[in-house]
Motif scaffolding. Structure first.
Motif, mmCIF file in Angstrom:
data_model
loop_
_atom_site.group_PDB
_atom_site.id
_atom_site.type_symbol
_atom_site.label_atom_id
_atom_site.label_comp_id
_atom_site.label_asym_id
_atom_site.label_seq_id
_atom_site.Cartn_x
_atom_site.Cartn_y
_atom_site.Cartn_z
ATOM 1 N N GLN A 74 -2.377 3.760 0.916
ATOM 2 C CA GLN A 74 -1.831 4.498 -0.229
ATOM 3 C C GLN A 74 -1.609 5.968 0.117
ATOM 4 O OE1 GLN A 74 -4.677 3.644 -3.326
ATOM 5 N NE2 GLN A 74 -4.409 1.451 -3.056
ATOM 6 N N PHE B 299 -6.524 14.649 -6.986
ATOM 7 C CA PHE B 299 -7.635 13.879 -6.421
ATOM 8 C C PHE B 299 -7.502 12.461 -6.972
ATOM 9 C CE2 PHE B 299 -12.009 12.378 -6.062
ATOM 10 C CZ PHE B 299 -12.481 12.970 -4.888
ATOM 11 N N VAL B 300 -7.134 11.535 -6.102
ATOM 12 C CA VAL B 300 -6.687 10.220 -6.556
ATOM 13 C C VAL B 300 -7.873 9.297 -6.841
ATOM 14 C CG1 VAL B 300 -5.318 8.182 -5.947
ATOM 15 C CG2 VAL B 300 -4.540 10.461 -5.275
ATOM 16 N N THR B 301 -7.759 8.550 -7.926
ATOM 17 C CA THR B 301 -8.787 7.575 -8.281
ATOM 18 C C THR B 301 -9.058 6.630 -7.108
ATOM 19 O OG1 THR B 301 -9.223 5.661 -9.698
ATOM 20 C CG2 THR B 301 -6.929 6.189 -9.362
ATOM 21 N N LEU B 302 -10.331 6.355 -6.871
ATOM 22 C CA LEU B 302 -10.673 5.476 -5.751
ATOM 23 C C LEU B 302 -11.207 4.140 -6.260
ATOM 24 C CD1 LEU B 302 -14.117 6.313 -4.258
ATOM 25 C CD2 LEU B 302 -13.116 7.845 -5.943
ATOM 26 N N SER B 303 -11.043 3.122 -5.448
ATOM 27 C CA SER B 303 -11.681 1.850 -5.755
ATOM 28 C C SER B 303 -12.871 1.695 -4.815
ATOM 29 C CB SER B 303 -10.706 0.681 -5.577
ATOM 30 O OG SER B 303 -10.543 0.370 -4.213
ATOM 31 N N GLN C 67 -4.121 -5.293 -2.291
ATOM 32 C CA GLN C 67 -3.442 -4.093 -2.815
ATOM 33 C C GLN C 67 -2.870 -4.356 -4.208
ATOM 34 O OE1 GLN C 67 -3.309 -1.030 -1.894
ATOM 35 N NE2 GLN C 67 -3.828 -0.963 0.279
ATOM 36 N N PHE D 169 -6.920 11.434 -1.059
ATOM 37 C CA PHE D 169 -7.312 10.040 -1.304
ATOM 38 C C PHE D 169 -8.723 9.884 -0.763
ATOM 39 C CE2 PHE D 169 -3.519 7.655 -2.739
ATOM 40 C CZ PHE D 169 -2.581 8.670 -2.671
ATOM 41 N N SER E 86 -11.648 10.758 -10.645
ATOM 42 C CA SER E 86 -10.184 10.783 -10.649
ATOM 43 C C SER E 86 -9.715 12.005 -11.397
ATOM 44 C CB SER E 86 -9.663 9.519 -11.361
ATOM 45 O OG SER E 86 -8.270 9.609 -11.581
ATOM 46 N N GLY F 259 0.833 -1.212 0.000
ATOM 47 C CA GLY F 259 0.000 0.000 0.000
ATOM 48 C C GLY F 259 0.860 1.251 0.000
ATOM 49 N N VAL G 210 -13.083 -0.897 -2.905
ATOM 50 C CA VAL G 210 -12.591 -1.758 -1.831
ATOM 51 C C VAL G 210 -12.358 -0.895 -0.584
ATOM 52 C CG1 VAL G 210 -10.812 -3.407 -1.186
ATOM 53 C CG2 VAL G 210 -11.471 -3.168 -3.593
ATOM 54 N N THR H 32 -8.396 0.415 1.346
ATOM 55 C CA THR H 32 -7.109 0.327 0.630
ATOM 56 C C THR H 32 -6.447 1.689 0.441
ATOM 57 O OG1 THR H 32 -8.413 0.251 -1.388
ATOM 58 C CG2 THR H 32 -7.521 -1.825 -0.607
ATOM 59 N N ARG I 297 -15.088 3.680 -17.041
ATOM 60 C CA ARG I 297 -14.554 2.382 -16.586
ATOM 61 C C ARG I 297 -15.024 2.004 -15.189
ATOM 62 N NH1 ARG I 297 -8.622 3.603 -19.028
ATOM 63 N NH2 ARG I 297 -8.989 2.737 -21.103
ATOM 64 N N GLN I 298 -15.448 2.964 -14.419
ATOM 65 C CA GLN I 298 -15.865 2.653 -13.049
ATOM 66 C C GLN I 298 -17.322 3.060 -12.833
ATOM 67 O OE1 GLN I 298 -13.528 1.931 -9.729
ATOM 68 N NE2 GLN I 298 -12.234 3.705 -10.101
#
Lengths: 324, 364
Positions: free
Chosen positions: B137, B124-128, A93, B77, B118, A65, B130, B133, B111-112
């Motif tokens: 990061q 501004f960081v792309t998020l998943s 991750q 994030f 993003s 991570g 999940v 996580t 795609r998401q």
């Protein structure tokens, strides 16, 4: 030219890339003062200091991570997972995050990092210091999976991996970490990712292999030659993306294919090679494909030498193909 | 618990953060914008015009107050409910709508799922999807900032559910050991889908976990935008000064379901929701601004009308835009498209027309 072990070759690759690029940092468990449990990061702490050779707390998920965040932010981290058997806490991750970062951000955020990890059996490591996890990762689009089979390639491929813009899982076959030695140039050569290498030319059959199975394949070919059969040994070197042309070319030339891997057989990486050949070149085959692999059991301790594919077992596979 | 505005909007002016009148009105405008947008987007989801939506409703003070305390160079994030921070950084509404609709206006090519924004340009960081996580990061990015010595800070958002994840534990552990400039911001909205806070942890709060990791924890009234701003500002300054990370727990409440797919009446008592509705963060801030003579009801109407009009205009544009090019299925997996993937792409493109006839066969 100095003769180096694979451990030393890995060490030199790290050292040279760190000298060439200030953004390269190494992090992991025991990689600092101790120089890594296999000594792959020896002397780096002394040369580059604690900001670039970082002993982390003991959490694989945290290591990866952190490395992902570092890579997105502009560093080129080379995290070490001490044994690939311990990589699973970081699986989330690696597969959900690392592999998808470029795709889900459409190239806005990328992760140029290399996860180095020793893998495979042959050191009497039992269940948890011996496994070959490659198939779990080659099923993940977005990852590059590289496996060197000798010191020269280990250095050249690792340097390419660190310079790559894609995330690379660099699997180091620890059975051949310390032997044999070979001449490794001191200059800044690289070995291209995505290209297989023919280690022995032959006309009768092809053995596909990688990592510590390459010397096993070569030994088996020597034995086969005594029977008059000339085998070709294709060292894949990069498992993902695969050098499909090299695979098809070799099998087309020889007409027989033996797929060798030490990981369990069922749904192993070699099964994909079989499928590709079946799809693209089944008409060149003169005998059924033969798989020689680890058994579908957890990796054993005392009976390790029985579990691991060895030259005689490979030779039996060759005989089956040749006698078909 | 840090609080600056009383529930009625009264304030002890000695505790006010250093914000100009204009800036306060700007924060208010951002809060009202996200509320109006959420209402509109949820309606559009119900009409089947977007596939999914997760609102920020009830958490506007926590999101806007924390977002405003970071500088444009600081990295964000996000988790699911921080899209407003991206808007505050100047991200155009048409791209937001493009992402929500999943059309070619979305820079990430649809795609998401919706709400997974993003923007590198806006840090501004792309998020998943999940959970958790991003916390590790964020810690790693902050660590890189420290190694580079660029003087930035990073904010990593999470919900209360994420504090049970592996990544919460390792992120706080690593961050404190290596004193990285990270603000961990937990929106404790009391619910992880249907699981209430007391079933998430037996701790009496999230902030109290921080000292055990070796970093300060601050509990703040998450419905008090000024308190959230002040706490985040102080944490960001600590980070910048080399004093390491801070964990902030903003105590707030999720007024809507987890997402448009969730029906919260199945698992929670409407009386509790009503209690929190009465503690609305926007109403509280408006009371304060009215007492200070900074906003009027007319301004409220103007903002809501403006937002509705611009959302509606943007949605029309997004709905008219074509879907992403089929080729975008195959790009950005790697820096270059590998050989076997090219084969798959070429094969698909040769049959593109027949495949397009199946469009919509698998609704979300």
């Amino acid at each position: 030219m100095p003769e180096l072990t694979m451990v030393q070759a890995v060490n030199h690759a790290l050292r040279d890339e760190m000298r060439a690029d200030d953004e390269v940092v190494v992090l992991g468990e025991d990689v600092g003062l101790n120089g890594g449990v296999f000594r792959c990061t020896a002397d780096l702490f002394e040369e580059f200091g604690e900001d670039r050779v970082i002993d982390t707390p003991l959490s694989e998920s945290g290591i990866i991570g952190a490395a992902i965040g570092m890579a997105m932010y502009g560093l080129r981290p080379v995290p070490e997972i001490q044994f690939s058997d311990f990589i699973w806490p970081a699986f989330d991750q690696i597969t959900s995050e690392l592999a998808k970062m470029r795709y889900r951000s459409a190239g806005q955020f990328t992760c140029p990092l290399v996860i180095r990890t020793p893998y495979g059996g042959g050191i009497r490591g039992g269940h948890y210091h011996s496994q070959s996890p490659e198939a779990y990762f080659t099923h993940t689009p977005g990852l590059v999976v590289v496996v060197p089979s000798d010191p020269y390639d280990a250095k050249g491929l690792l340097r390419s991996a660190i310079q790559s813009e894609d995330p690379v899982l660099f699997l180091e076959p620890k059975r051949i970490y310390r032997s044999p030695k070979m001449e490794v140039p001191d200059d800044d050569y690289t070995v291209e990712i995505g290209k297989a290498a023919v280690r022995r030319e032959g006309t009768d059959f092809t053995i596909t292999c990688y990592g510590a199975m390459v010397p096993v394949a070569l030994e088996a070919c020597k034995k086969a030659a005594e029977k008059g059969w000339e085998g070709e040994v294709l060292d894949l070197r990069t498992l993902l993306p695969l050098d499909t042309d090299a695979l098809i070319d070799s099998v087309t030339k020889t007409g027989r294919m033996l797929v060798l891997q030490e990981a369990p057989k069922f749904c192993g990486y070699g099964s994909e090679l079989c499928a590709i050949v079946a799809e693209k070149a089944i008409d060149v085959l003169e005998a059924p494909i033969k798989r020689v692999a680890g058994f579908d059991v957890p990796f054993p301790y005392t009976l390790e030498h029985v579990y691991m594919p060895h030259a005689d077992r490979v030779l039996r596979g060759i005989e089956e193909m040749m006698d078909y | 618990m840090l609080q600056i505005l009383s529930p009625s909007g009264d304030v002890d002016s000695a505790g006010l953060p250093d914000l100009s009148s204009e800036r306060m009105v700007e924060l208010y405008r951002s809060m009202l914008t996200v509320r109006t947008m959420d209402t509109r987007m949820l309606a559009l989801q119900r009409q089947g015009r977007i596939g999914f939506y997760g609102t920020c409703k009830g958490q506007e003070a926590a999101t806007v107050g924390s977002g405003a305390a970071m500088t444009a160079d600081d990295w964000v994030f996000p988790a699911l409910r921080e899209g407003a921070v991206l808007l505050m950084r100047g991200y155009p509404l048409e791209k937001v709508m493009g992402q929500l609709v999943g059309c070619s206006l979305d820079p990430t090519h649809g795609r998401q799922m919706p709400c997974h924004f993003s923007s590198r340009e806006h840090n501004f960081v792309t998020l998943s999807s999940v959970i958790g996580t991003q916390i590790s990061q964020a810690m790693g990015a902050a660590w890189a900032s420290k190694i580079k010595g660029d003087g930035n800070a990073v904010i990593g958002y999470m919900g209360d559910g994420a504090t049970s994840s592996t990544d919460f534990h390792c992120a706080l552990t690593f961050a404190a050991v290596h004193k990285v400039p990270c603000v961990f911001f937990c929106q404790n909205n009391q619910w992880a889908i249907s699981v209430p806070f007391e079933k998430q942890t037996a701790s009496d709060g999230i902030a109290g976990k921080a000292p055990a990791y070796g970093l300060p924890g601050v509990q703040v009234d998450g419905n008090d935008v000024l308190a959230v701003y002040a706490a985040t500002k102080e944490a960001a300054e600590r980070a910048r000064n080399g004093d390491g990370p801070t964990l902030i727990e903003a105590v707030t409440f999720r007024l809507e379901g987890h997402s448009s797919s969730d029906d919260p009446t199945r698992y929670r008592d409407e009386a509790v929701v009503a209690e929190w509705r009465a503690r609305d963060p926007i109403a509280r801030f408006r009371n304060f601004l009215e007492l200070e003579g900074l906003v009027t009801e007319a301004l409220d109407c103007d903002i809501q009308d403006e937002v509705k009009a611009s959302v509606d205009a943007a949605i029309v544009v997004a709905e008219k835009a074509p879907p992403p090019e089929i080729d975008t299925l195959f790009t950005d997996v790697y820096a270059q498209v590998p050989h076997l993937l090219k084969e798959q792409r070429d094969d698909l493109l040769a049959h593109e027309h027949s495949d397009r006839e199946n469009e919509g066969a698998f609704p979300l």
